[in-house]
Motif scaffolding. Structure first.
Motif, PDB file in Angstrom:
ATOM      1  N   HIS A 154     -67.974 -81.784   1.688  1.00  0.00           N
ATOM      2  CA  HIS A 154     -67.017 -82.877   1.130  1.00  0.00           C
ATOM      3  C   HIS A 154     -67.842 -84.449   2.223  1.00  0.00           C
ATOM      4  CE1 HIS A 154     -64.321 -86.621   0.085  1.00  0.00           C
ATOM      5  NE2 HIS A 154     -64.629 -85.511  -1.654  1.00  0.00           N
ATOM      6  N   MET A 155     -68.105 -85.414   1.417  1.00  0.00           N
ATOM      7  CA  MET A 155     -68.885 -86.936   1.391  1.00  0.00           C
ATOM      8  C   MET A 155     -68.277 -87.047   3.144  1.00  0.00           C
ATOM      9  SD  MET A 155     -70.608 -89.805  -0.304  1.00  0.00           S
ATOM     10  CE  MET A 155     -69.533 -90.844  -0.057  1.00  0.00           C
ATOM     11  N   GLY A 156     -66.729 -86.967   2.410  1.00  0.00           N
ATOM     12  CA  GLY A 156     -65.686 -87.484   3.787  1.00  0.00           C
ATOM     13  C   GLY A 156     -66.246 -86.809   4.937  1.00  0.00           C
ATOM     14  N   ASP A 157     -66.446 -85.236   4.738  1.00  0.00           N
ATOM     15  CA  ASP A 157     -66.267 -84.855   5.852  1.00  0.00           C
ATOM     16  C   ASP A 157     -67.463 -84.401   6.534  1.00  0.00           C
ATOM     17  OD1 ASP A 157     -64.198 -83.464   5.335  1.00  0.00           O
ATOM     18  OD2 ASP A 157     -64.812 -81.959   4.225  1.00  0.00           O
ATOM     19  N   ALA A 158     -69.003 -84.683   5.935  1.00  0.00           N
ATOM     20  CA  ALA A 158     -70.338 -85.629   5.786  1.00  0.00           C
ATOM     21  C   ALA A 158     -70.229 -86.751   7.421  1.00  0.00           C
ATOM     22  CB  ALA A 158     -71.144 -85.190   4.932  1.00  0.00           C
ATOM     23  N   ALA A 159     -69.471 -88.135   6.739  1.00  0.00           N
ATOM     24  CA  ALA A 159     -69.568 -89.060   7.556  1.00  0.00           C
ATOM     25  C   ALA A 159     -68.932 -88.475   8.818  1.00  0.00           C
ATOM     26  CB  ALA A 159     -68.914 -89.476   6.664  1.00  0.00           C
ATOM     27  N   THR A 160     -67.760 -87.284   8.840  1.00  0.00           N
ATOM     28  CA  THR A 160     -67.337 -87.275   9.906  1.00  0.00           C
ATOM     29  C   THR A 160     -67.929 -86.570  11.449  1.00  0.00           C
ATOM     30  OG1 THR A 160     -65.068 -87.208   9.016  1.00  0.00           O
ATOM     31  CG2 THR A 160     -65.355 -86.042  10.719  1.00  0.00           C
ATOM     32  N   LEU A 161     -68.529 -85.806  10.093  1.00  0.00           N
ATOM     33  CA  LEU A 161     -69.536 -84.821  11.307  1.00  0.00           C
ATOM     34  C   LEU A 161     -70.990 -85.738  11.448  1.00  0.00           C
ATOM     35  CD1 LEU A 161     -69.595 -81.291   9.339  1.00  0.00           C
ATOM     36  CD2 LEU A 161     -68.949 -82.147  12.091  1.00  0.00           C
ATOM     37  N   TYR A 162     -71.410 -86.478  10.929  1.00  0.00           N
ATOM     38  CA  TYR A 162     -72.924 -87.367  10.784  1.00  0.00           C
ATOM     39  C   TYR A 162     -72.743 -88.479  11.621  1.00  0.00           C
ATOM     40  CZ  TYR A 162     -75.378 -84.275   9.345  1.00  0.00           C
ATOM     41  OH  TYR A 162     -76.710 -82.368   9.440  1.00  0.00           O
ATOM     42  N   HIS A 163     -71.085 -89.104  12.070  1.00  0.00           N
ATOM     43  CA  HIS A 163     -69.962 -90.056  12.686  1.00  0.00           C
ATOM     44  C   HIS A 163     -71.255 -91.316  11.582  1.00  0.00           C
ATOM     45  CE1 HIS A 163     -68.289 -88.658  15.714  1.00  0.00           C
ATOM     46  NE2 HIS A 163     -70.120 -88.219  16.257  1.00  0.00           N
ATOM     47  N   MET A 164     -70.620 -91.738   9.556  1.00  0.00           N
ATOM     48  CA  MET A 164     -71.984 -92.141   9.162  1.00  0.00           C
ATOM     49  C   MET A 164     -70.773 -93.738   8.948  1.00  0.00           C
ATOM     50  SD  MET A 164     -74.731 -91.164   8.115  1.00  0.00           S
ATOM     51  CE  MET A 164     -75.516 -91.890   6.635  1.00  0.00           C
ATOM     52  N   GLY A 165     -69.987 -93.522   8.937  1.00  0.00           N
ATOM     53  CA  GLY A 165     -68.537 -94.255   8.811  1.00  0.00           C
ATOM     54  C   GLY A 165     -68.538 -94.221   7.053  1.00  0.00           C
ATOM     55  N   GLN A 166     -68.522 -96.142   6.813  1.00  0.00           N
ATOM     56  CA  GLN A 166     -68.538 -95.864   5.311  1.00  0.00           C
ATOM     57  C   GLN A 166     -69.725 -95.951   4.547  1.00  0.00           C
ATOM     58  OE1 GLN A 166     -65.405 -96.391   3.660  1.00  0.00           O
ATOM     59  NE2 GLN A 166     -64.581 -96.216   5.153  1.00  0.00           N
ATOM     60  N   GLY A 167     -70.782 -95.357   5.426  1.00  0.00           N
ATOM     61  CA  GLY A 167     -72.486 -95.781   4.912  1.00  0.00           C
ATOM     62  C   GLY A 167     -72.553 -94.346   4.630  1.00  0.00           C
ATOM     63  N   VAL A 168     -73.346 -94.053   3.651  1.00  0.00           N
ATOM     64  CA  VAL A 168     -73.972 -92.257   2.839  1.00  0.00           C
ATOM     65  C   VAL A 168     -75.773 -93.451   3.351  1.00  0.00           C
ATOM     66  CG1 VAL A 168     -71.983 -92.743   1.177  1.00  0.00           C
ATOM     67  CG2 VAL A 168     -74.311 -94.611   0.370  1.00  0.00           C
ATOM     68  N   THR A 169     -76.244 -92.231   2.742  1.00  0.00           N
ATOM     69  CA  THR A 169     -77.767 -91.913   2.812  1.00  0.00           C
ATOM     70  C   THR A 169     -78.435 -92.458   1.585  1.00  0.00           C
ATOM     71  OG1 THR A 169     -77.390 -89.573   3.915  1.00  0.00           O
ATOM     72  CG2 THR A 169     -79.895 -90.675   3.625  1.00  0.00           C
ATOM     73  N   GLY A 170     -77.818 -92.058   0.728  1.00  0.00           N
ATOM     74  CA  GLY A 170     -78.489 -93.028  -0.949  1.00  0.00           C
ATOM     75  C   GLY A 170     -77.271 -93.135  -1.807  1.00  0.00           C
ATOM     76  N   LEU A 171     -78.217 -93.236  -2.741  1.00  0.00           N
ATOM     77  CA  LEU A 171     -77.490 -93.027  -4.057  1.00  0.00           C
ATOM     78  C   LEU A 171     -78.019 -92.666  -4.725  1.00  0.00           C
ATOM     79  CD1 LEU A 171     -75.014 -94.488  -5.640  1.00  0.00           C
ATOM     80  CD2 LEU A 171     -75.939 -96.403  -6.252  1.00  0.00           C
ATOM     81  N   ARG A 172     -78.417 -91.850  -5.348  1.00  0.00           N
ATOM     82  CA  ARG A 172     -78.786 -90.692  -6.730  1.00  0.00           C
ATOM     83  C   ARG A 172     -78.657 -90.903  -7.822  1.00  0.00           C
ATOM     84  NH1 ARG A 172     -77.060 -85.285  -5.983  1.00  0.00           N
ATOM     85  NH2 ARG A 172     -79.443 -84.715  -7.058  1.00  0.00           N
ATOM     86  N   LEU A 173     -79.402 -91.235  -8.841  1.00  0.00           N
ATOM     87  CA  LEU A 173     -79.468 -91.892 -10.145  1.00  0.00           C
ATOM     88  C   LEU A 173     -79.687 -90.733 -11.211  1.00  0.00           C
ATOM     89  CD1 LEU A 173     -80.600 -95.675  -9.828  1.00  0.00           C
ATOM     90  CD2 LEU A 173     -78.478 -94.629  -8.906  1.00  0.00           C
ATOM     91  N   HIS A 174     -78.844 -90.509 -12.027  1.00  0.00           N
ATOM     92  CA  HIS A 174     -79.316 -89.560 -13.400  1.00  0.00           C
ATOM     93  C   HIS A 174     -79.808 -90.599 -14.550  1.00  0.00           C
ATOM     94  CE1 HIS A 174     -78.622 -86.579 -16.456  1.00  0.00           C
ATOM     95  NE2 HIS A 174     -79.007 -85.842 -15.936  1.00  0.00           N
ATOM     96  N   LEU A 175     -80.684 -90.267 -15.322  1.00  0.00           N
ATOM     97  CA  LEU A 175     -81.134 -91.553 -15.710  1.00  0.00           C
ATOM     98  C   LEU A 175     -80.923 -90.726 -18.025  1.00  0.00           C
ATOM     99  CD1 LEU A 175     -84.492 -92.614 -14.543  1.00  0.00           C
ATOM    100  CD2 LEU A 175     -81.809 -93.203 -14.827  1.00  0.00           C
TER     101      LEU A 175
END
Length: 416
Positions: free
Chosen positions: A209-230
């Protein structure tokens, strides 16, 4: 009924029994060679087309069509960016944030490196096919704070884990403790196992889950990126250019045609090389037509001389032998196309049968990107191959036919 003399005589020579059986043998070899080459060329190109389509679908089932990330650090205001993209770009079918990283999974004494992707399950379903390829557990088991993990089937087999088992996830970020510097790790529960059919992902990727990943990597409210499907994956370059103009400076836009360009360029190059190589087989078979017709011309010099004496022009004599040679090319091409189409359509059933008979795995999953052979028959390829074969067959008749047209009646009949 009107029937051109050249066509009539040419067909008669083709149907007639040969006095020289060696000529008949060469004729059969020429026809069989063309049929074999055409069949192989259609089958190989169909398999290459199927491989390319399957590879593209499986890669894009896990990767994104278009990806937006920050040039530096994490992407903070991803919610606003997602809303803006959904509103202003009509080609976008879905968008989902993610956090990516690398780590190490451990279960007992088994250890394996892996790529980690933190996702929001409900939104991830809009941009990837993982949820539809679950073989055990549930993709929806990923919940914030529950520390559950979804892993590939090959990785699960390597670690010897199943749904409900515990695994330790270590990431390359150190914690400073009284005992020294130790890597950060967290124990996760396996919530699901997926199998997309591509070893690279089934063996080397996990999702949390992105929340668990944010905790592990200390990302806070940030993310690596936004993925788009066309809606149309082939429109990705145009959408990328549109986003580059629309987004503020500091945002980086990439699409699948750039990220995986080497794969598809390699396949396109291989298809071209295979087409050239197998086309040479057709050319070799066409050379046999040359040899056969030269011997036929020598064998039929008396007949040619009589026809010339009766008033047949050199051009008509030439046409007779062009008809005879071209007919061999037409029949060989027709047989080759029929066999090639039949083989391409049934290749998915033939390969498993051969594997069963030979008791071997022809496409091992840990060696090849695609472990199941599929074919995709394109009409344009069949037409192109037919045209090439017929043209080469026709060209191969020109020299022998020209030799026949140059036969002098008096010289040919001198010893008759």
């Amino acid at each position: 009924m009107f029937r051109p003399l050249e066509l009539y005589v040419g067909l008669k020579y083709t149907r007639a029994k040969r006095r020289n059986h060696f000529i008949s043998f060469i004729s059969s070899i020429s026809m069989g060679g063309i049929a074999l080459a055409v069949m192989l060329l259609i089958t190989v190109l169909s398999v290459m087309n199927g491989f390319e389509a399957e590879l593209r679908d499986r890669i894009l089932g896990m990767a994104s069509h278009v990806e937006i990330s920050s040039g530096r650090g994490s992407l903070e205001d991803w919610q606003g960016l997602k809303k803006e993209v959904d509103t202003r770009v009509s080609d976008v079918n879905g968008a989902a944030p993610y956090i990516s990283g690398e780590g190490m999974l451990r279960s007992g004494r088994s250890l394996s490196g892996t790529l980690i992707r933190g996702v929001l399950p409900n939104e991830e379903k809009d941009v990837s096919d993982v949820s539809s390829h679950m073989v055990a557990g549930s993709f929806d088991s990923l919940k914030d704070g529950k520390y559950r993990i979804v892993i590939g089937a090959e990785l699960a087999a390597l670690l010897g884990v199943d749904v409900g088992d515990k695994v330790d996830l270590m990431i390359p970020t150190a914690n400073i403790t009284p005992a020294g510097i130790v890597p950060r790790f967290r124990r996760f529960t396996v919530g699901g196992i997926f199998k997309v059919g591509m070893y690279e992902y089934d063996r080397g990727m996990v999702m949390i889950h992105m929340g668990d990943a944010a905790t592990l990597y200390h990302m806070g409210q940030g993310v690596t990126g936004l993925r788009l499907h066309l809606k149309d994956m082939f429109d990705a370059p145009n959408v990328s250019r549109q986003l580059e103009v629309m987004l503020p400076p500091g945002k980086r836009v990439s699409d699948w045609t750039r990220q995986h360009a080497n794969f598809f360029h390699a396949i396109a190059t291989e298809k071209t090389v295979m087409f050239i190589i197998l086309s040479l087989i057709i050319a070799v078979a066409a050379f046999n037509i040359v040899s056969m017709l030269v011997m036929v011309v020598t064998d039929k010099q008396g007949d040619i001389a009589i026809l010339r004496t009766l008033g047949l022009t050199p051009r008509s004599v030439m046409a007779i032998f062009m008809v005879q040679g071209s007919l061999i090319g037409v029949i060989g091409t027709g047989i080759g196309v029929a066999l090639g189409v039949l083989l391409s359509v049934n290749i998915e059933h033939i390969v498993p049968f051969l594997e069963k008979v030979l008791n071997t795995d022809l496409l091992s999953a840990d060696v090849y990107y695609i472990s199941q052979l599929k074919a995709e028959l394109h009409e344009v390829d069949v037409v192109r191959i037919m045209g090439l074969s017929l043209v080469l067959s026709f060209l191969s008749t020109l020299y022998p036919a020209w030799r026949a047209a140059r036969v002098q009646p008096a010289e040919a009949l001198r010893y008759e």
